[in-house]
Every structure is written in structure tokens, then in C-alpha cells.
Design a protein around this motif. Sequence first.
Motif, PDB file in Angstrom:
ATOM      1  N   ARG A   1       0.856  -1.180   0.000  1.00 13.87           N
ATOM      2  CA  ARG A   1       0.000   0.000   0.000  1.00 13.87           C
ATOM      3  C   ARG A   1       0.897   1.237   0.000  1.00 13.87           C
ATOM      4  N   LEU A   2       0.646   2.157  -0.907  1.00 20.91           N
ATOM      5  CA  LEU A   2       1.462   3.372  -1.018  1.00 20.91           C
ATOM      6  C   LEU A   2       0.559   4.583  -1.040  1.00 20.91           C
ATOM      7  N   GLU A   3       0.865   5.532  -0.172  1.00 21.19           N
ATOM      8  CA  GLU A   3       0.106   6.791  -0.174  1.00 21.19           C
ATOM      9  C   GLU A   3       1.082   7.957  -0.194  1.00 21.19           C
ATOM     10  N   MET A   4       0.891   8.846  -1.139  1.00 22.59           N
ATOM     11  CA  MET A   4       1.729  10.040  -1.229  1.00 22.59           C
ATOM     12  C   MET A   4       0.846  11.230  -1.580  1.00 22.59           C
ATOM     13  N   ASN A   5       1.040  12.312  -0.850  1.00 25.03           N
ATOM     14  CA  ASN A   5       0.281  13.531  -1.132  1.00 25.03           C
ATOM     15  C   ASN A   5       1.173  14.631  -1.682  1.00 25.03           C
ATOM     16  N   ALA A   6       2.249  14.227  -2.343  1.00 25.42           N
ATOM     17  CA  ALA A   6       3.217  15.202  -2.854  1.00 25.42           C
ATOM     18  C   ALA A   6       2.585  16.108  -3.897  1.00 25.42           C
ATOM     19  N   LYS A   7       3.150  17.320  -3.995  1.00 22.12           N
ATOM     20  CA  LYS A   7       2.597  18.279  -4.955  1.00 22.12           C
ATOM     21  C   LYS A   7       3.685  19.211  -5.473  1.00 22.12           C
ATOM     22  N   SER A   8       3.648  19.459  -6.770  1.00 26.10           N
ATOM     23  CA  SER A   8       4.545  20.461  -7.365  1.00 26.10           C
ATOM     24  C   SER A   8       3.814  21.789  -7.443  1.00 26.10           C
ATOM     25  N   PHE A   9       4.343  22.789  -6.790  1.00 31.55           N
ATOM     26  CA  PHE A   9       3.773  24.135  -6.846  1.00 31.55           C
ATOM     27  C   PHE A   9       4.496  24.939  -7.931  1.00 31.55           C
TER      28      PHE A   9
END
Lengths: 491, 491
Positions: free
Chosen positions: A268-276
Motif C-alpha cells: 500500500r502506497l500513499e503520497m500527497n506530494a505536490k509540485s507548486f
Amino acid sequence: MILCSNRQWQHLCVVILLSFSAVKCEVIDNEIHKLAYIDDECELPDKLRKEIHSYQPIVNKIADEVLNGRFAGDTYNTLSEFIDTFGPRYSGTKSLENAIDFMNEKLKEVGLENVHTENATIPNWQRGFESAQLVQPHPQNLPMLGIGPSPATPAGGIVADVVVVESFDELNSLSDDAVRGKIVVFVPVWVSYEVTVEYRVFGASRAARKGAAAALIRSIAPFSIGSPHAGWQLYEDDVVQIPAACITVEDAEMLKRIYRRGVPITIRLEMNAKSFEPFVSRNTVGELQGHTYPVDKKVVVLCGHLDSWDVGVGAMDDGGGAFISWKAVEYLKKLNLRPARTIRAILWTGEEPAVAGAGEYQRGHAATEKEEFNFFIESDIGTFEPLGLDFAGNSDAECVIKEILKLMTPLNATSFATPMQGGPDIDLWTSRGFPGASLLNKNDKYFWFHHTYGDSMLIENSEYLDKAAALFAASAYIIADLSIDMPRDLQ
Amino acid sequence: MILCSNRQWQHLCVVILLSFSAVKCEVIDNEIHKLAYIDDECELPDKLRKEIHSYQPIVNKIADEVLNGRFAGDTYNTLSEFIDTFGPRYSGTKSLENAIDFMNEKLKEVGLENVHTENATIPNWQRGFESAQLVQPHPQNLPMLGIGPSPATPAGGIVADVVVVESFDELNSLSDDAVRGKIVVFVPVWVSYEVTVEYRVFGASRAARKGAAAALIRSIAPFSIGSPHAGWQLYEDDVVQIPAACITVEDAEMLKRIYRRGVPITIRLEMNAKSFEPFVSRNTVGELQGHTYPVDKKVVVLCGHLDSWDVGVGAMDDGGGAFISWKAVEYLKKLNLRPARTIRAILWTGEEPAVAGAGEYQRGHAATEKEEFNFFIESDIGTFEPLGLDFAGNSDAECVIKEILKLMTPLNATSFATPMQGGPDIDLWTSRGFPGASLLNKNDKYFWFHHTYGDSMLIENSEYLDKAAALFAASAYIIADLSIDMPRDLQ
């Protein structure tokens, strides 16, 4: 060329060479890269040899003042207070900009000249919450660090079966059906950073080409205490950008063993990364201006980067390197050692995300660079016990540097090596024929700590920082003061 | 006695001795604990000496079969599959109970006798979500691990100013007003695990006495790559139980530096840990029953623990120790080496939370222990390269063990040391005069990995596991077969 040997990737290597030289597109052959104690194979003109040796009293003075005199311990103490005040100086954060403001004032305060900043637009990727768990064959938390600029997973994360591969060849041997929708775990054998990092840089793109849902990569490290390593990657233009992260060496090797036994694996993989939107940051500049030549010509650059990853506090990568660079200039100024040419300390911003700060600086100075720069010196591969200099340039310049290193006996740092490793920022110039050098140091444990929570002041050593600062001061002074410009073959 | 030297804590040390011997209440004097290569200061009766030496061919046979013959590599391979199948085997989890079920079947399958489990009630503390961040002087994530059985923070966490101390003396020198409502950060100088662990064990209680809101402790380790270490602690009866966790060595040292400069520090701490009802788990037992004495008398115990922390997979702590213990018995059985007395492998449950599994076993067998047990051998301080045995017992028993170790030249494991370190489970008996020994091994890096995500199969080495299993098999066989019982002075 290791990353560039594959025709498929040659177009990318151009990008890398220009903007991503943390991953070096050069032949990094450990058999070639040997420490060569100074020999006499170079036949410098006798006059030049004598001229170089005339600097021995100056080297001795620098060594004495920095190692035993009024500057002893100063680099470590100043670095420690800086690191402890600002902590991680990650691109896009207020901490980095605060640190840059502070350094701008600090360089003025200690007497550097023409202190200013130059804007540089850098990526602004923030990891947010992220986690990974082994679901089958047993529940286990998998410490991980997303690698920039990975996108997020769908909200709530993904749960997917796993394919483990040890190499791109192994991945390519699989059918797309075998990979589609899976999480590809790359577990390459550690060879060296320069070789093995290609799995971090290209892993996600290669997995995406076969329809993978995400990529997890064995941290690019030879040794671990359950420590995931962050890093930057490159999405190729024509692939779907899939989430990507590094897991620990321990867990990667475990997954490989399980997979080789034919046991199904689910993660299970969860990532909330974001490029601004890219962020306007600043490179910080301070000089000791030359007394003979125009102050903006034939400059000798000393540099390291101020920014760090968001994990660890970047004392090793690259607080130490940045600090020996500007401290070397400060010490020369305070010792009234003003050379013929200008010595310029540059504290890069945004090195971690694709050498962005130095990249913009290089482009901004491209029109004048042939006249503007004489030599580049960088420290970004550790400030462990200094050994000497790691050189890039033509054979004439090599002979000059070898001769200069003979003077460094008071620092016990007379070793010469080539080709240069660990000069990611100055590689923007040295890869095109400008001569330069990187700090050669006993950094065999560098990649234990690189881009981890373990990058701290505990790695740094006051005596070694003194020696490195003195070596940078003495080398830069001689190069900047010599009657000849540094030889070069510009491409 | 280090932990017991302070009168204030003597009542606790009774508890510790009986149920918490992972923290040893003995004089652990590194000056005393030296490896003594065998000398002839012991004057054993000639007959006994000759009898012991008559076992040399058996030792040679065991060594040959385990190192070079049909068992070579078997311990590592079996351990690896076990570790990879069950992962962390934390008290209170299904993974631990699955692992115990598996081992119960496995011991039967390989031919051990009287294979069974014995119930043991163990703590059931689960950490849940937890995190810590530095708020001032700069934002920074602080990797941490709550230490059992810490309570949760109030929902949403706490934000509090920080007091840093290096010692209990420094804490005691502060007024209660200076500590009340604060987070106390303990940053003791690392001396050794046995000495320095008192800050993890008693830190929260000492801080609570002064009204602290929480305690953070420098991980009990000599070296770190940003790795927090888990562990167990002891809340004294008369204090408020405050949240407590270990932070990394790097961050603890940073906080100390900042605090010493007089810069205010604020930390946010959130822990959702919870203690559930104690859990009924099981110790796993299997034997090679003696051919001469009653099978339940004069038993030689070989043991390690099956449970692990919830971080890492417990390959080092204590998969390796548990596996060399039962593998030694399996190999003796398969080599038709049945001794006069019974050899019993015990795979403890719930060692990590306060030696709970062995504690219940000891209490359950207390009525018969004098007749039941002849000697105890444990491995719970690493299975790095074996050196010999680390002994606890009287001088007569010491001489017997020294003589036995002379036979271990085929294993290159003839070293003797005393007093015993690293026998937390058997210390329940050896602290009261029963003779015993712990595996002496080259474990100078043990506390790098202890209770971290770095406790993995990468630490284990197939050749060393073979040697350790052979050493355990040979030593246990001789002790169980000798014409004399092991000398002892029961308290």
C-alpha cells in the motif's frame, strides 16, 4: 558514458548536462579515479614552477592562522550555529530564504566585497504526508521518502501487487502485461552512487513505460540503519508521471528475497506530494576583488550550496561545503591576502532539485563566461578529512594544480585525483572545458548519510573544516594571483 | 550496582531483577568484562579434565557437519525465510502468534521432542500514530519512536517549551517551576547500553516528578543515521505517567547545542499510544530428551526470543539468537548425539516488553527449578562472529566452562568472558546463582541497529550463524552429558 551510453537516453543527457549535473554524464570509472600522489611527469616551465613555489610562505601562513591561530574552530562553530538556527533549508521554504537573508548580511559583516544575491527560479515540490506498508505476505511499515517531483497517489493511496527487478534489463525482459498496474520495486546491486543512481533518476519513467502504477527504489546507499534516502528524479517527456519513492536498503533486499521465492507481495502506497509554481530564490555572492585585473574578469569561484533536502539539516550536504567556500574568502581578506584576480564565493540555492540555482546562474552569465571565469572550485561531496583536490581540465592545467598541491604539506592535503567527482554545480562549466576542482576528502561514508535524517552536525569535524577552508583559501589565492591564467580548452 | 546504587530506586530494582532484566541491575564494569583467553589458573580434577577433553571428537564432528556438511547455511536460510514470512513479531500482534504457531509445527517437523507451548501473559502496548516537530527556533520534523508503555498525549498533541538536561543530576538541580509543563529532553553522554539506558527507563518518571509534560530521550545508541530507537521503560508507582519517546542521536545533540546557547526551543509532540489488556501469548518449547536422567530434571536450556519490536524485523534481536538455539538441538538430534540430560530449546515470547514471557515461565517453574535446571544458555546480544561464551556462575562452574571452551578451536570460538552481559531472559535465574552463559560475539555494532528499522537480515551472516549454532550445540551437549552437574551456589 554511463547514463548516456544508451542511445535511447541521449536526448535526456543533454538536459542533464545542462540542468541536472548532480547525475554526472561522464565516464566515472573507479579504476581511473585514483589518488595520484604528486609525481614529476609534468614539465612545467621552470619559471612557472618557481613562481608557484614562491607561494609556500603564504600557504604556511594561511595554514597556521586557520589551523592554530585566530581562525581555529571558527568554521565549525559558525556552521553549527547556522545549521542549528535554520535547520533544513529546503527549496520553496521560508527557512531557506531566511538562511539566504542571513548569509547575505553575514558576508557583508565579515567584510566580503560586492555582496549581493542573484535571483534563481527553482522547483517547488513538497512531499506532504506519505507512507508505505507491506500488506502481503505480512503487515510491515516501510519507511520511505518520496523523490521529487513525484506526483501524489490517488487520494487514500493505492494497493497493488509488486514486481521486483534488479535491473532495467530485467524490467525490459518482462511483458507489459506482467507490469501493468503493479508497483515496480527496483533493487539494483550497489556499485557506486554515480552508477546506481540511474535507478532513482530513471526508475519511475522506465516502470511507467510498461504501465506500472508506481515505482519504489532501493535507497541509493551502500549501508543503512533503516534510513530511506531522498533524491531527485527525471520524468521523461513522453511517459505518464507515476508516484515514486525510495525505500530502505533493508526492506528492498527483503522484498527481493521474498519475490525470488515466488511469494506474492502487495504494498500500500500513499503520497500527497505536490509540485507548486516554481519559486524565485537567490544565489548568494561575495568577493575578494582582485588588485590587478578587472574585478569581473578571470574570476576564481569557490562554491557550495546553501539549500538542503527537507530531511536532515544539510550539515554535510552541503553546509560544510558552502561554509569552507566563503570562510576561505573571509580568511584571505582578514589576512590581507588580496590576489591579482577576484575570488568569488557563490552559495548556490536550489542545488537539490536538479541543480536549478547554478543552472540559472550559468545561463545568466553565459554571454560573459569566457572572460568572466578563470577557475571553479566546489565542495559538495563531503568535508571529511581533506586530502587534496579532484581536478577537471586539460593537461596543462592539471600540471599547474599538481604543482600547487605540492605546497599543501602543512595541511596534509597534497593528493591529486581526476576525473573530478562530486562537483555537481561547477560541472555546468567544467563539462565544457572550463578548469575546476572539487574537494578531495576521506568521504567513504558520505553516501551513508546523503539525503537522510542522518545528515547532521555530528558528521562534521572542526579540525577537518579548518583544513578544508585553509586548502580552499590557499589554492584559490595562488590560482587567482599567478602570472598565468589557468590553461583551458573550451568546447 | 549502577541502577540500584541510588537508594531511591532500590525498590524498583527488585521489580527489575524479577521482571525486567533487560536492564541489568548488576555491576557492569567494562574494566572487569574482559575477554580472557583460556589460561590454566583453574585446577580441575584430572579425571574431569580428561573427561571434558574426551568430547573433542564430538565437537569436531558437530563443527564439520554444521560448517561444512549437510547443515552448512541451513540456519541462515531458515531464519531468512522465517523473518521474511512473518516480519515484525510485536507483542500483541497476529504476526507474533502466527510465528509461534509456525515454530511449534517446525520444531515437531524437524524431530524435536516434547514440543509444546506454555502460555505467558504479556503487555499489549500499541504505538498508533505519533510524531514530533521542532517548532522553534525553526521548523523541523523530528523522527521519533514512543517507548512502551507511554500513554498518549492529549488529542491533537501538545506544544511545549523545552528543557534540555544531560543527566539526572542536572535535572535535579533545576527548580520544579523551571520544569513544570515543559518537555524534558534527556541528552546523556553515551557510555554503554547498560549505563546509558537508565535515561530511557527512568527518564519519564524523573521528569514527571518535576511536573514535566513529556520526556524525549536521546536514542540509546552510539551511532546513528537518523534512526530513532524504540524500547521499554518503567513508570514508578507514585508518578504521573507522562508521554515519552526516543528521538534521534542527531536531533538530541542539536537540541542540546541550541539550548546551551540560551535559544528558546518549542516542540510539538503527538502520540496516540495505548495500553490494551495484557495478551496471552506463548513460549515455545522443544527438547532433545536425555538418555540417563529423568527427562524433566537437570535440563540444559538453550534460548532466545521470538518476539521483536514493531520496527525492524527482529532478525538480530532476536531471530538469530532464537534460531541458533533450536537449530543446535535439531542438529544434535540429526547427528544422533543424545546426551545424558535433556537439552531444552525455549523460544521466549514477550521479551521486549519487560521480559514478560520468560518472567511468567520462571514463575511457573519456580517450584521445581532447583531440580529442573542444570545450566542456561542464551543468545540475545547479537549473532555476529562468535567468539566463545560469556559466563555467569561460581568459580567451579567457571573452570568447567573454560575447559569446555578449549575444545572449540574448530569454531575459532574459545574466548571466555565474565560477568555475563546480554542474557536478559536467563538473568532471571543466573542472578540467583544458577550457572549460565550468553553467546560472546563480535557485536560492537549491535547497538547501531538495536530496536530500529535497521534490524534486518542484512546484519546476519550465514557463516557466523553456522558457527554460533555449532558452538551452542557442542557446549550444550557436553554440559548435558558430563558426569557432573554444573556447580552452583543458589541464593
